[in-house]
Structures are given as structure tokens and as C-alpha cells.
Design a protein around this motif. Structure first.
Motif, PDB file in Angstrom:
ATOM      1  N   GLY B  86       0.837  -1.203   0.000  1.00  0.00           N
ATOM      2  CA  GLY B  86       0.000   0.000   0.000  1.00  0.00           C
ATOM      3  C   GLY B  86       0.870   1.250   0.000  1.00  0.00           C
ATOM      4  O   GLY B  86       2.096   1.181   0.100  1.00  0.00           O
ATOM      5  N   THR B  87       0.211   2.403  -0.086  1.00  0.00           N
ATOM      6  CA  THR B  87       0.950   3.656  -0.224  1.00  0.00           C
ATOM      7  C   THR B  87       1.878   3.905   0.961  1.00  0.00           C
ATOM      8  O   THR B  87       3.046   4.248   0.786  1.00  0.00           O
ATOM      9  CB  THR B  87      -0.034   4.828  -0.340  1.00  0.00           C
ATOM     10  OG1 THR B  87      -1.104   4.425  -1.180  1.00  0.00           O
ATOM     11  CG2 THR B  87       0.638   6.042  -0.928  1.00  0.00           C
ATOM     12  N   ALA B  88       1.348   3.736   2.154  1.00  0.00           N
ATOM     13  CA  ALA B  88       2.153   4.032   3.334  1.00  0.00           C
ATOM     14  C   ALA B  88       3.331   3.064   3.420  1.00  0.00           C
ATOM     15  O   ALA B  88       4.451   3.453   3.766  1.00  0.00           O
ATOM     16  CB  ALA B  88       1.301   3.949   4.593  1.00  0.00           C
ATOM     17  N   HIS B  90       4.700   1.564   0.879  1.00  0.00           N
ATOM     18  CA  HIS B  90       5.622   1.940  -0.199  1.00  0.00           C
ATOM     19  C   HIS B  90       6.564   3.049   0.271  1.00  0.00           C
ATOM     20  O   HIS B  90       7.776   2.971   0.113  1.00  0.00           O
ATOM     21  CB  HIS B  90       4.833   2.396  -1.425  1.00  0.00           C
ATOM     22  CG  HIS B  90       5.667   3.085  -2.467  1.00  0.00           C
ATOM     23  ND1 HIS B  90       6.451   2.385  -3.355  1.00  0.00           N
ATOM     24  CD2 HIS B  90       5.877   4.398  -2.722  1.00  0.00           C
ATOM     25  CE1 HIS B  90       7.097   3.247  -4.132  1.00  0.00           C
ATOM     26  NE2 HIS B  90       6.771   4.470  -3.760  1.00  0.00           N
ATOM     27  N   VAL B  91       5.953   4.080   0.879  1.00  0.00           N
ATOM     28  CA  VAL B  91       6.740   5.230   1.334  1.00  0.00           C
ATOM     29  C   VAL B  91       7.752   4.788   2.399  1.00  0.00           C
ATOM     30  O   VAL B  91       8.837   5.330   2.505  1.00  0.00           O
ATOM     31  CB  VAL B  91       5.789   6.333   1.867  1.00  0.00           C
ATOM     32  CG1 VAL B  91       6.541   7.411   2.605  1.00  0.00           C
ATOM     33  CG2 VAL B  91       4.991   6.926   0.727  1.00  0.00           C
TER      34      VAL B  91
END
Lengths: 583, 167
Positions: B86-88, B90-91
Motif C-alpha cells: 500500500g501507499t504508506a 511503499h513510502v
């Protein structure tokens, strides 16, 4: 007194289940206090959280409580010496995370026991349904929602009353009320929290909506990836049916409505309402051509209305407190509150519910506590794969459908991922295109092939193979996908690319022209290097390297084999002498 | 076919599901979810069986089975690693973790180790974003991961499997 352990998914992942069991094991057969369980209060960064109550009054909130603390907690509560636990108590500055919020949709989350209907009833639960069924006509309910200005919280922001009214006016006896709980936006988890922590609130909101449109069945379409939410929802449906809030002649009135859920099977596009309907019918989740809109011909081609979980979570509150009270919060065109899932490189991550009209900066810095590790904020990503990145200089933008739209981002379902200077914006765009290209259902050529072409271009840019003209090519693809796609997934898929080009064009150019990643994140453009003058040959890096890429004798400078190196950075974080750097 | 009796049990369980779902293709997703629960994956004969029982073409059932990411057409290992991308996550470095796991187990996304112990699958979001990066092995969630932590977790599962064998 009562000890209450927060056991939402985040809490359990942080070890709350073990903490709960340990506390129970320390308790004797007859204690003067009880042990209870609640959902998620949104302070995910402090999990596991243990609250100690006297009646309904919170005496002490303990944070980051692992199972080893159970013995201490039990004896302090038993002897009424809560001051002994002050080292576990929440810090004043972390408390600000909650005290600066205004909670409507999340009003019961982390307070009540989600699978005990009495716990919900004690906080005015099901009073709104009773009021609606006994004293209001469906038209009056729709009018109250119209006064409130409530708009769809799933992302599009369409006025809720309008959809309800359209479904109400639509001819036909058999109508359906559907809840979209297919929370697909990676980085958003407020719907999961509501279902896990306050499932009766969702059921009540849906039953009110079902009455307003005249539906005979209400269905929740929930993500299969949320097993705990499904367990709690199943239990809550059972309790609500037993208590007479679901079924025939509800609360002794003429209104009858059934209620069930269906678990989705993992497809982002099913967040689009017509794709969701196809999926409910047991088919591939591919969007339908509109019109006809679901209000005219939806599930089983009957009039249907679909709203998101957070939208329904506001309904009971609006009925009890009045639409005007809800509309008093927010801005001219965005009323009430909005829940955000604050994550990424943020110090205090979790669920934040605030009135519309506050600035992004306020949410990130005052509530979220700013960036972790003393780094500088670069941007915040809103709306997930359909949204965009808002750069630091626009953080004073207020939270409002129009104002956020003007930045190129969207309100979205509430994902708010904060990025610092170490996050590569081209990499971010690539990440989202990788996602949307995989999730494209394949119906429209522009979306199916266009997102793939965009991903190829972005891949070559981050791999150092970018060419002159790639940015223009991306832009051209973006506009043709926007024009050529049938549904919201395709129409918004280019947004992450368009906003990063708009605000961070220099990063794209650095990748393409200088083969350099300014954030130092694109691994093909990086090289880990051991400085032979600083390396003491302690072997720590070689022992920790998961790829066996580091060689060297003890007490002699080591060397990284670039062929084997997977660029994970483990060596750098394990070097005590600062000998390893990235080039 | 030495395990005929247990196969019968499974078909019986599936028949009960089909009965409950009214042999209705409108409930195809629920039926396939239950079938996967029973068999661990969706064997091709089950695709045909469900098609015959619900009165639709095998192509229609296969279309649904391949559309949704939850369905598998191949068996999975004893431990299914679901790595959140997910985005978080990934970051916070999920890509690196994928490399670490691939490197450690010698498999890539969607594959199973030769000994049948681990399967790796990347997923869009597990919804534990505040603990990112996150992975889930069977039903257990592991958060705030680092490369070191991932390797030691994998080793724990390896030891657990070996211990189980001895016992």
C-alpha cells in the motif's frame, strides 16, 4: 473500575491481543474490577492502548502496553494506585492528537465494545432509527439530510440527499440500499475502523437510509481483506436482528427491511458503484455504462442507492442532532467533518476527524506532530490512486472539495500519506500507475493499454533509461485516458502523474537528463559504497547483508559487489563508523 | 487416490455451500470463496463442478476466478506471506522488503518455495498503515518491519515448521 484494551486490527498487529490475554491471566476469579475490549480510537501510533475507566469516566490512558506490563497494571488497579502507572500514561503532547478532533463518524470508536449492542445503545444507539420510524416520513428524513449538506464520503462528494431522493422517486416496489465498504484506496482505513469499532452505527445509518428510499434489503459489500470487520459486522447484524432493528415490522411499525453483507474478493475497481453492483451479482466487477444510473436500475436492475461507510456513519448523528448543527461545521460547499487516515512519514499516524475548512498544515503538524526524524516535508498525497500530491507550499489549502480539487488532488476517501524529502515523486507516480494498471478491469482500451504504456515510460525513467520527450508523452497519455475511460478508475488514474509533473517537474528532468534521483530513492540510480579509509573491517555489514554482497577480511576494508547488492541499506544502518554512503 | 474419503468430505462441504447459496450464479463469488477455503485453492475440476452446479459456463466461472485477486488457481505453501504494498508501506520501504524476502526464499511474487513452506504474495493494502511497512503471514500481522526483522521472522517460521516435523 474497568480495564479496557483496544483491539482493532492495528492494535492486534501491535500486540493488543497478547496484552489482553496477559491481563486476563493475571486476574483472580473474583476481582472488584472488570476487563473489557473496545475497537480502535485512531491513535494507531500508540498501540497497544489500555484505558482504565470508572463508570464512563476515563481515569488513565496507558500506551504502548506490551504483555509484560500486565501484572503491574492489574495490581495497580486492584490496589487503586493508578499513580504507579504514570510511566505508561499517555504524554500530554500525544493527547493533542485526540483533543484537536471533532468526532461524529468516529464518535464511538475506541469507546464502546463493538460487539455489545447495549454498549452502543447506552450512547444513544438506535434512538435515531426509532425517531425516524415513529415520527418522520421518508421525505422528512431526506429533507433533514439535505439541510445537513452531507456529501458522499467515498470520494466523489455527491450530495447524499440527492441520491436518496432519486432512489425514492424511482418507480418500483423492490429497491436496494447498498453500502460500499470495499475500501480499496491503499492508505485509507477509516471504513475498516468504523465497521470494526462501531458496526451498529453503520447498521443504524443504513436502516435509516433504507427507510428513506423504501428499500426492502440493505447489503454491505465489504472487503475480504478485513477479516475482523467481517466478524464484528456478522455479530452486530445478529444482535440488531434479535433486538428488532432488522427484519419485519421494525419497532412495531410497517417498515420491514432485511440486512446482509457480502465479502468482496479483491478488486479496486469494485469501489466504482456499477462495478460493485456487477460484483454483488456474482460477475466480474466491470463498470456499466451510465445512464441508467443505479437509482433507476442498479442491483438486479432494480432502483438502488449506494453510499460509503463514512457517509452512513454520520446519518444517525444528523437525525438526532439536526441537519443544521452538522451544516454549521465546515465551509460554504463542504459541510460537517471528514475522517482522514494520516500515514507515511508522520510522527503521530492514525485516524483524524476534523471539521471541513481546516488546513492541511493544521492536520499534519498540529494533530499529526509533523515529520518523523527531523526531516522536511515534501508533499502530501490525497485520494490515493485517484488523487494527487499537494506540495509543501500549498499546505495552507483548506480541506474543502473545491479547494482541494483546485490543487489537482481530490478529497478522496480520506487517505493522507505524508512524504518527506527522501520520497521520490517520480517513484510515487510509478507506484500508483503500477497499481492502476494492474487494477484496470480491461473494459476500456484507453485505461487498459494507456495505463500500461504510462507505467512503461515511468519504469524507464526511474531505471535511468528516460528519454527526451517522455514527460510530454506521459501528459499526452494522461489526457487521452481521462477522455477515453468509462469509469472513475480510468478517468482519475492519471492524476498522480499529472500532479507530480505539475509540482515536481524538476525531479522528472533530473531522472531523465542527469540520470539522478534527487530523493536518493530510485535504486537503479544508486550505488552503495564503503569508504576504505573509514571502514575498520568489523564485519558487521557483511554479516547483516541479506544478499551476501559484501566481502572482506576481518580488520581490513570491506567491499560491496554491485552485481549482488540489492540496495536495501541494511549495511548502512548497521555501520557504526559511518563508512557506508550512497552515491 | 489414497485420500478418497477426505476428498468426499470436501465435496460434501462444497455441496452444502452450494445448497446454502441456492445453486445461484448470483452468489458465485461467495461459492468460490468457500470452495477456496475448503481446497486451499481452486482446482480446475472444481471450476467445472461449480459451473455445472450453478448452470453457467465454466468460462464464466473462470472469468470470475481470474478477475479477483483473492482467488488462486495453484496451491499455496504452508505459510502464505502477504506483503503489503500500500501507499504508506511503499513510502516506508516495502519494495526493499520484497527484495529481501525474494532473496532469502529464492521466490518472487506469486511463487512458492520448493519445500512448499512459503508462498509470497504482494497485496494492495492490509489497512494497518500506521504500522507500515507491514506483512501478514497466515493470520498474523507483523508491523514496523526492517530487513533484519523480516529475516528473523522467516527464520522463526522455519524453526516452527521443523519443530512440527520432529514432534
Amino acid at each position: 473500575m474497568k480495564i479496557v484494551v483496544g483491539q482493532g486490527s492495528c492494535g492486534i498487529a501491535a500486540g493488543a491481543g497478547k496484552t489482553y490475554e496477559a491481563i486476563r491471566a493475571c486476574m483472580k476469579e473474583s476481582e472488584a474490577f472488570e476487563l473489557g475490549s473496545t475497537g480502535c480510537n485512531g491513535m494507531c501510533f500508540l498501540e497497544p492502548i489500555v484505558d482504565i475507566y470508572e463508570g464512563h469516566r476515563l481515569l488513565k490512558r496507558l500506551v504502548n502496553v506490551d504483555a509484560a506490563q500486565a501484572e503491574r497494571i492489574v495490581s495497580a488497579v486492584r490496589e487503586n494506585r493508578l499513580e504507579d502507572l504514570s510511566d505508561l500514561a499517555i504524554r500530554a503532547e500525544d493527547e493533542q492528537f485526540l483533543t484537536q478532533q471533532t468526532r461524529i463518524a468516529l464518535r464511538n470508536c475506541g469507546i464502546i465494545d463493538p460487539v455489545d449492542i447495549r454498549s452502543y445503545q447506552e450512547r444513544d444507539g438506535y434512538k435515531a432509527l426509532e425517531k425516524v420510524l415513529k415520527t418522520m416520513t421518508p421525505e422528512e428524513v431526506i429533507e433533514e439530510i439535505k439541510v445537513s449538506g452531507l456529501a458522499g464520503r467515498g470520494g466523489a462528494g455527491f450530495p447524499t440527499w440527492f441520491k436518496w431522493n432519486a432512489a425514492r422517486q424511482s418507480p418500483g416496489e423492490e429497491k436496494y440500499l447498498i453500502c460500499n465498504a470495499d475500501e480499496g484506496d491503499p492508505g485509507a482505513f477509516m471504513d475498516r475502523a468504523v465497521i470494526e469499532s462501531d458496526p451498529h452505527n453503520l447498521i443504524e445509518g443504513m436502516m435509516i437510509a433504507a427507510y428513506a428510499i423504501g428499500a426492502s434489503e440493505a447489503i454491505v459489500y465489504v472487503r475480504a481483506e478485513y477479516p475482523l470487520a467481517i466478524i464484528h459486522l456478522t455479530e452486530a447484524i445478529k444482535q440488531a436482528r434479535e433486538a428488532g432493528y432488522i427484519g419485519t415490522n421494525i419497532l412495531g411499525t410497517d417498515f420491514s427491511c432485511e440486512f446482509r453483507y457480502m465479502a468482496g474478493a479483491g478488486a479496486f475497481v469494485c469501489g466504482e458503484e456499477t462495478a460493485l453492483i456487477e460484483s454483488l451479482e456474482g460477475k466480474r466487477g466491470m463498470p456499466r455504462l451510465k445512464p441508467p444510473f443505479p437509482a433507476a436500475a442498479g442491483y438486479k436492475m432494480k432502483p438502488s442507492n449506494i453510499n460509503n461507510v463514512e457517509t452512513f456513519a454520520n446519518v444517525a448523528w444528523i437525525i438526532l442532532n439536526g441537519g443544521d448543527k452538522f451544516a454549521a461545521m465546515g465551509t460554504e460547499n463542504s459541510k460537517g467533518t471528514k475522517v482522514f487516515a494520516l500515514t507515511g512519514k508522520i510522527r503521530r499516524g492514525g485516524l483524524v476527524e476534523i471539521p471541513m475548512g481546516q488546513t492541511l498544515r493544521h492536520v499534519i503538524f498540529d494533530i499529526g506532530g509533523g515529520i518523523r526524524g527531523g526531516k522536511k516535508i515534501k508533499a502530501v498525497q490525497l485520494g490515493g490512486p485517484s488523487g494527487g500530491c499537494v506540495p509543501e507550499h500549498l499546505l495552507d489549502t483548506v480541506i474543502d472539495y473545491k479547494a482541494l480539487g483546485a490543487t489537482g488532488a481530490i478529497m478522496g476517501s480520506g487517505g493522507m500519506v505524508v512524504m518527506d524529502e527522501d520520497t521520490c515523486m517520480v517513484g510515487m507516480a510509478r507506484f500508483f500507475l503500477d497499481f492502476t494498471s494492474k487494477e484496470s478491469c480491461g473494459k476500456c482500451v484507453h485505461c487498459r493499454i494507456g495505463t500500461r504504456r504510462m507505467l512503461e515510460v515511468l519504469n524507464r525513467i526511474v531505471e535511468g533509461q528516460g528519454q527526451e520527450g517522455d514527460i510530454e508523452l506521459l501528459e499526452e497519455l494522461c489526457y487521452s485516458i481521462k477522455d477515453g475511460a468509462l469509469c472513475g478508475l480510468g478517468q482519475t488514474a492519471p492524476n498522480p502523474v499529472l500532479t507530480t509533473i505539475r509540482y515536481f517537474r524538476d525531479e522528472y528532468e533530473a531522472h531523465i537528463q542527469e540520470k539522478h534521483c534527487p530523493a536518493g530513492e530510485c535504486r537503479d540510480l544508486l550505488m552503495y559504497y564503503i569508504d576504505p579509509d573509514l571502514c575498520k573491517g568489523c564485519t558487521a555489514c557483511a554479516r547483516k547483508c541479506p544478499a551476501d554482497a559484501i566481502e572482506g577480511q576481518v580488520k581490513a576494508p570491506h567491499r560491496i559487489d554491485p552485481e549482488k547488492c540489492i540496495k536495501c541499506g541494511t549495511c548502512m544502518s548497521n555501520c557504526k563508523f559511518g563508512a557506508i554512503s550512497v552515491r | 487416490m489414497s485420500n478418497c474419503s477426505c476428498k468426499d468430505d470436501r465435496i460434501q462441504a462444497l455441496d452444502a455451500v452450494l445448497e446454502e447459496c441456492g445453486h445461484d450464479a448470483g452468489n458465485l463469488i461467495t461459492i468460490l470463496q468457500n470452495a477456496q477455503e475448503i481446497y486451499g485453492y481452486l482446482p480446475s475440476e472444481i471450476i467445472y463442478y461449480v459451473a455445472a452446479q450453478t448452470g453457467v459456463s465454466p468460462a464464466r466461472v473462470m472469468g470470475v476466478a481470474t478477475f479477483y485477486s483473492q482467488f488462486r488457481l495453484e496451491p499455496v505453501g504452508k505459510y502464505l506471506i502477504m506483503l503489503c504494498k500500500g501507499t504508506a508501506c511503499h513510502v516506508n520501504g516495502a519494495d526493499t522488503l520484497e527484495d529481501v524476502i525474494s532473496n532469502e526464499l529464492g521466490i518472487t511474487n506469486g511463487q512458492t518455495t520448493k519445500d512448499g513452506l512459503f508462498s509470497l504474495k504482494t497485496v494492495a493494502c492490509l489497512g494497518c498503515c500506521s504500522l507500515s511497512p507491514v506483512m501478514m503471514i497466515n493470520d498474523e500481522v507483523f508491523g514496523l518491519l526492517t530487513s533484519d526483522k523480516v529475516i528473523s521472522i522467516l527464520n522463526e517460521f522455519r524453526n516452527k515448521a521443523e519443530g512440527g516435523k520432529d514432534a
